[in-house]
Design an enzyme around this catalytic site. Structure first.
Site, PDB file in Angstrom:
ATOM      1  N   HIS A 287       9.771 -73.462 -15.778  1.00  0.00           N
ATOM      2  CA  HIS A 287      10.755 -73.894 -14.769  1.00  0.00           C
ATOM      3  C   HIS A 287      10.501 -73.246 -13.399  1.00  0.00           C
ATOM      4  O   HIS A 287      11.049 -73.682 -12.406  1.00  0.00           O
ATOM      5  CB  HIS A 287      12.200 -73.644 -15.255  1.00  0.00           C
ATOM      6  CG  HIS A 287      12.668 -72.226 -15.196  1.00  0.00           C
ATOM      7  ND1 HIS A 287      14.002 -71.880 -15.206  1.00  0.00           N
ATOM      8  CD2 HIS A 287      11.985 -71.049 -15.116  1.00  0.00           C
ATOM      9  CE1 HIS A 287      14.117 -70.565 -15.135  1.00  0.00           C
ATOM     10  NE2 HIS A 287      12.922 -70.039 -15.088  1.00  0.00           N
TER      11      HIS A 287
ATOM     12  N   ASP B 186       1.508 -60.454 -18.842  1.00  0.00           N
ATOM     13  CA  ASP B 186       2.211 -60.712 -17.573  1.00  0.00           C
ATOM     14  C   ASP B 186       1.349 -60.084 -16.480  1.00  0.00           C
ATOM     15  O   ASP B 186       0.269 -59.530 -16.751  1.00  0.00           O
ATOM     16  CB  ASP B 186       3.632 -60.093 -17.593  1.00  0.00           C
ATOM     17  CG  ASP B 186       4.592 -60.806 -16.630  1.00  0.00           C
ATOM     18  OD1 ASP B 186       4.310 -60.805 -15.408  1.00  0.00           O
ATOM     19  OD2 ASP B 186       5.602 -61.365 -17.069  1.00  0.00           O
TER      20      ASP B 186
ATOM     21  N   GLY C 293      -2.560 -59.624 -16.495  1.00  0.00           N
ATOM     22  CA  GLY C 293      -3.459 -60.675 -16.008  1.00  0.00           C
ATOM     23  C   GLY C 293      -2.690 -61.803 -15.353  1.00  0.00           C
ATOM     24  O   GLY C 293      -1.458 -61.765 -15.267  1.00  0.00           O
TER      25      GLY C 293
ATOM     26  N   PHE D 224      -1.796 -65.791 -15.431  1.00  0.00           N
ATOM     27  CA  PHE D 224      -1.903 -66.935 -16.353  1.00  0.00           C
ATOM     28  C   PHE D 224      -2.547 -68.158 -15.703  1.00  0.00           C
ATOM     29  O   PHE D 224      -2.849 -69.138 -16.377  1.00  0.00           O
ATOM     30  CB  PHE D 224      -0.590 -67.256 -17.070  1.00  0.00           C
ATOM     31  CG  PHE D 224       0.676 -67.371 -16.255  1.00  0.00           C
ATOM     32  CD1 PHE D 224       0.704 -68.022 -15.042  1.00  0.00           C
ATOM     33  CD2 PHE D 224       1.861 -66.839 -16.760  1.00  0.00           C
ATOM     34  CE1 PHE D 224       1.891 -68.159 -14.319  1.00  0.00           C
ATOM     35  CE2 PHE D 224       3.054 -66.957 -16.040  1.00  0.00           C
ATOM     36  CZ  PHE D 224       3.073 -67.617 -14.813  1.00  0.00           C
TER      37      PHE D 224
END
Ligand SMILES: C[S@@+](CC[C@H](N)C(=O)[O-])C[C@H]1O[C@@H](n2cnc3c(N)ncnc32)[C@H](O)[C@@H]1O
Length: 337
Positions: free
Chosen positions: A247, A201, A227, A229
């Site tokens: 979502h 995360d 990090g 994504f």
């Protein structure tokens, strides 16, 4: 006016005033009033003195909340009800983090721009704060902590059901992409002693995962990686888990995240997306309210099975199976094409 009209007006008025209950509950959550009532009824003078609040205003707030059964008012003052017991800070399923999240400035201010979203398609959060939600959290540690605690509670509520209904035993290394504080991954590792994990995360978020990893006693089997994504996700997993991630994003951004998973994965690795699914049946409501939260806060959306299938395809995956977990959550499985 007949009884049906009278009842519709009364119900509609309470819907129109919905923000009233959010605001009232937020105030007592912030002041931790439920904890102060744990041992029995207290009068407002005592509560005001303990919280530093204005006695008369506090009284009026508690009186209004008693009208909707959040407290009970008597000659001895105010006492807890079943509803306010949910705001006790140490209850295992406390809703205190949810109430604090709902009342935080970052959560409620964008709702004032929902009409703007409907007229323009733009994201209210970005109109109000001039940046996207997760960039905002990166520079507002208090709001970020409120959000991460809230997500952690939401996840803890359903972890037991996910673990009961989904079999993780075929996997050796699970990468939890955007895993927050790690409650889901750590719970899986606590149940399956042979599985290793990688929690990924944003760097400021994973700081909150270290104490939890210790609590679950999985320090020797779980790596924590900070990090982005959108840059990359860690390699080495045979299952890539994304819960409540896609979502949050537009199709374009969701595909970018999935492509980075694809790049990190080996040919036999699997993708597991945990999300609500919007059903064709107009009488099934799963995800339809949360979808508006996404419209307001992130510019993301809840999706149908077909929409997930298209996202997967655009990133090189095939949607291979959907396991309904029965808690407004589905295990949507993908394999590399
Ligand atoms: C809705 S939360 C879901 C958290 C967790 N998967 C759960 O279900 O409890 C979305 C997560 O995505 C993370 N996130 C947002 N942008 C990110 C980025 N660019 N790179 C990595 N993680 C990100 C947030 O910090 C947050 O923890």
């Amino acid at each position: 006016m007949d009884n049906r009209q009278r009842s519709s007006i009364s119900r509609m008025l309470s819907l129109i005033d919905g923000y009233l209950s959010t605001s009232l509950i937020y105030v007592v959550a912030e002041l931790k009033i439920a904890d102060l009532l744990r041992d029995g009824p207290k009068d407002t003078a005592y509560l005001a003195q303990k919280t530093g609040a204005h006695e008369q205003c506090l009284y009026r707030v508690l009186r209004a909340l008693s009208c909707i059964q959040v407290f009970r008012e008597s000659k001895r003052g105010f006492e807890l009800t079943g509803l306010s017991e949910c705001l006790l800070s140490d209850s295992p399923y406390s809703l205190l983090p949810s109430a604090l999240y709902a009342g935080d400035e970052a959560s409620w201010r964008p709702w004032g721009e929902l009409l703007h979203a409907v007229k323009t398609g733009e994201t209210p959060f970005e109109k109000v704060f001039g940046m996207d939600l997760f960039t905002y959290y990166g520079s507002h540690p208090h709001s970020s902590e409120i959000f991460d605690n809230y997500m952690d509670v939401v996840t803890k509520h359903i972890v037991r059901i996910i673990l009961a209904k989904y079999d993780f035993s075929p996997y050796k290394v699970i990468v939890d992409v955007g895993g927050g504080f790690g409650s889901l991954l750590f719970s899986i590792l606590a149940k399956y002693k042979d599985i290793r994990g990688i929690l990924h995360d944003l760097p400021h978020v994973v700081q909150g995962a270290y104490p939890l990893r210790k609590e679950y006693q999985v320090e020797d089997r779980c790596e924590i990686v900070g990090g982005q994504f959108f840059d990359s996700v860690p390699e080495g997993g045979d299952l890539y888990l994304l819960k409540s991630i896609l979502h949050d994003w537009s199709d374009e951004k969701a595909i970018a995240i999935l492509k980075n998973c694809f790049k990190a994965m080996e040919s036999k690795s699997k993708l597991l997306v945990l999300e609500r699914i919007i059903q064709d049946d107009v009488n099934r409501h799963e995800g339809k309210a949360l979808d508006i939260f996404m419209m307001v806060h992130t510019g993301g959306k809840e999706r149908t099975r077909e929409e997930y299938s298209e996202l997967f395809q655009s990133a090189g995956f095939r949607l291979s199976n959907v396991v309904p977990l029965g808690v407004d959550c589905n295990a949507i499985e993908g394999i590399r094409e």
